[in-house]
Design a protein around this motif. Structure first.
Motif, PDB file in Angstrom:
ATOM      1  N   TYR A 175      -8.157   1.439   4.591  1.00 28.33           N
ATOM      2  CA  TYR A 175      -7.430   1.647   3.385  1.00 28.33           C
ATOM      3  C   TYR A 175      -8.549   2.210   2.126  1.00 28.33           C
ATOM      4  O   TYR A 175      -8.397   2.637   1.020  1.00 28.33           O
ATOM      5  CB  TYR A 175      -6.728   0.575   2.864  1.00 28.33           C
ATOM      6  CG  TYR A 175      -6.358  -0.286   3.686  1.00 28.33           C
ATOM      7  CD1 TYR A 175      -4.966   0.412   3.582  1.00 28.33           C
ATOM      8  CD2 TYR A 175      -6.253  -1.141   4.326  1.00 28.33           C
ATOM      9  CE1 TYR A 175      -3.626  -0.047   4.216  1.00 28.33           C
ATOM     10  CE2 TYR A 175      -5.148  -2.229   5.184  1.00 28.33           C
ATOM     11  CZ  TYR A 175      -3.696  -1.019   5.116  1.00 28.33           C
ATOM     12  OH  TYR A 175      -2.883  -2.104   6.086  1.00 28.33           O
TER      13      TYR A 175
ATOM     14  N   THR B 168       1.142  -0.987  -0.071  1.00 25.18           N
ATOM     15  CA  THR B 168       0.670   0.435   0.471  1.00 25.18           C
ATOM     16  C   THR B 168       1.235   1.624  -0.319  1.00 25.18           C
ATOM     17  O   THR B 168       1.225   2.579  -0.458  1.00 25.18           O
ATOM     18  CB  THR B 168      -1.390   0.253   0.966  1.00 25.18           C
ATOM     19  OG1 THR B 168      -0.451  -0.168   2.847  1.00 25.18           O
ATOM     20  CG2 THR B 168      -1.870  -0.848   0.898  1.00 25.18           C
TER      21      THR B 168
ATOM     22  N   SER C 175      -9.307  -5.180  -0.382  1.00 19.82           N
ATOM     23  CA  SER C 175      -8.135  -5.600   0.236  1.00 19.82           C
ATOM     24  C   SER C 175      -9.108  -7.444   0.383  1.00 19.82           C
ATOM     25  O   SER C 175      -9.852  -7.201   0.322  1.00 19.82           O
ATOM     26  CB  SER C 175      -8.867  -5.152   2.326  1.00 19.82           C
ATOM     27  OG  SER C 175      -7.775  -3.347   1.775  1.00 19.82           O
TER      28      SER C 175
ATOM     29  N   ASP D 299       0.256   1.354  -3.775  1.00 19.34           N
ATOM     30  CA  ASP D 299      -1.004   1.814  -3.987  1.00 19.34           C
ATOM     31  C   ASP D 299      -1.429   0.236  -5.305  1.00 19.34           C
ATOM     32  O   ASP D 299      -2.145   0.630  -5.746  1.00 19.34           O
ATOM     33  CB  ASP D 299      -1.660   2.556  -4.651  1.00 19.34           C
ATOM     34  CG  ASP D 299      -2.759   2.946  -4.727  1.00 19.34           C
ATOM     35  OD1 ASP D 299      -3.887   1.966  -3.496  1.00 19.34           O
ATOM     36  OD2 ASP D 299      -3.134   3.701  -5.388  1.00 19.34           O
TER      37      ASP D 299
END
Ligand code: IFM
Length: 427
Positions: free
Chosen positions: A330, A251, A275, A270
């Protein structure tokens, strides 16, 4: 009787499987010969014909659809489609195409995993995931699969449970190649983070609209004694190493210690569009000076709590709620890519399923963007070093006759999938 708990429209209900565990006769991978060596598989069994999916996947997929499922997560076996380095088995690729076409025919949206623990033998012989040469090899394989199946699938998991794979194979030494080195665990994890990054960009180059993520195993680690600073620190350390380190890399794009020294890896940031979490258990963690090899941690279940066999861990539905809340930060869609329990007699599975779904429903009510749930698994399958001794299926399998028998938990799951809700009468 409670009030029914509804899930959002379009929610994906599925089961998850993996190639080696269901297909049978995957004799070109690093598990096939290894399974035969005495002492490697708990009950001395081998995967053999497994669930014979290479020949009869359609029968089980049809049953899944009849149960009201509308999605299926499965993996492609690298060693089948590239049995020798650089040589593609077009027949095997065509077989996967037929399987995926069938999924569409019966209304199952496919989610494809590209690496689920097994490796072609030729790759293992060349150092497998320890060797950085795996990166261009994985890239070439991923491109081949996406070129072949991309028009039929837009949901991809690059790697299944890199943390579990690296630890079991290179730390605990339970899976091939049975090494015992923390240094190697982190080297393999780092290579997997880079392989994931490469796969992410390869898939997007070929299929810009694809949704790409990982199926990442997360456990809850709680301090055995919450007022002990030592228990708290060790629980936090395990949570960091097991749950966060790898996800931080893919991430934020940085290899934090001990994956690296904080170096930034080009294009790694990214690289998850969703997820994906595989959730099974919680461990209570106590500081234990006698266990330097286990990060000074002793792990156990809450006394009296329901747990799996051996060292499997505690069934803890609230953990699913907590993890989903955690993943919400996220800002990506969330899929429960696996959840299930080893239960040979199906005494615990129905309640396990319902309680975890209630926890998931609560998280969704509070705004968590959960898009689907894949139960592990549809039909009892070959459970790695536990062989056939641990059964996870909604459907029981007689390995000798290949006879399938729907379990009560399977009936419950069917009612849930069909209603897109947990019916009040099962609560
Ligand atoms: O069977 C495994 C699967 O391959 C990965 N996740 C956990 C399951 C149960 O142990």
């Amino acid at each position: 009787m409670g009030k029914e708990l509804r899930f959002p429209p379009g929610f994906l209900w599925g089961t998850a499987t993996s190639s080696h565990q269901v297909e049978g006769y995957n004799c070109n991978n690093d598990w096939w010969e290894w399974e035969r060596e005495p002492g490697h598989i708990r009950d001395g069994s081998t995967s053999g014909a497994a669930c014979d999916w290479w020949n009869r996947a359609e029968e089980d997929l049809k049953t899944a659809a009849e149960m009201g499922q509308n999605a299926h997560r499965f993996s492609v076996e690298w060693s089948r489609i590239e049995p020798q380095e650089g040589e593609w088995d077009e027949k095997a690729l065509a077989r996967y195409r037929r399987m995926v076409e069938f999924m569409h025919q019966v209304g199952l949206k496919p989610m494809i995993t590209l690496h689920h623990f097994t490796n072609p033998r030729w790759l293992a012989e060349k150092g497998g995931w320890e060797n950085r040469e795996v990166l261009p090899r994985f890239e070439r394989y991923v491109a081949k699969v996406v070129e072949t199946l991309g028009d039929l699938c837009d949901l991809w998991c690059t790697i299944n449970e890199p943390n579990v794979y690296a630890y079991q194979s290179y730390g605990a030494g339970i899976w091939p190649p049975q090494k015992h080195s923390l240094r190697l665990v982190f080297r393999v994890l780092r290579n997997m983070a880079e392989a994931h990054t490469i796969a992410y960009h390869t898939i997007h180059r070929l299929q810009p609209e694809a949704q790409v993520g990982l199926a990442y195993n997360m456990r809850i680690f709680d301090p055995a004694n919450p007022s002990s600073p030592l228990d708290r620190s060790i629980a936090k350390l395990l949570d960091y190493l097991f749950n966060r380190l790898f996800l931080k890399a893919v991430t934020e794009g940085k290899l934090a210690f001990p994956l690296g020294q904080g170096e930034v890896i080009e294009k790694m940031a990214d690289t998850v569009d969703f997820s994906g979490v595989n959730y099974y258990v919680r461990d209570l963690v106590a500081f234990d000076i006698t266990r330097p090899g286990s990060f000074f941690a002793r792990r156990f279940a809450t006394p009296g709590a329901e747990k799996g066999p051996g060292d499997w861990g505690e069934f803890y539905p609230e953990g699913l709620y907590r993890l989903v809340r955690q993943l919400t930060v996220y800002g990506k869609p969330i899929y429960i890519t696996e959840n299930g329990c080893p239960d040979n007699t199906d005494e615990k599975r129905p309640r396990f399923l319902i309680n975890h779904l209630v926890a998931l429903w609560r998280a969704i009510q509070e705004g968590a963007p959960v898009k689907g749930y894949f139960f592990w698994t549809l039909v009892d399958n070959f459970e790695w070093a536990e062989g056939w001794s641990r059964r996870f299926g909604l459907i029981a399998l007689d390995v000798k006759t290949q006879r399938r028998t729907m379990r009560y938990s399977g009936e419950i799951y069917a009612r849930i999938c069909k209603a897109n809700a947990i019916p009040g009468e099962v609560l």
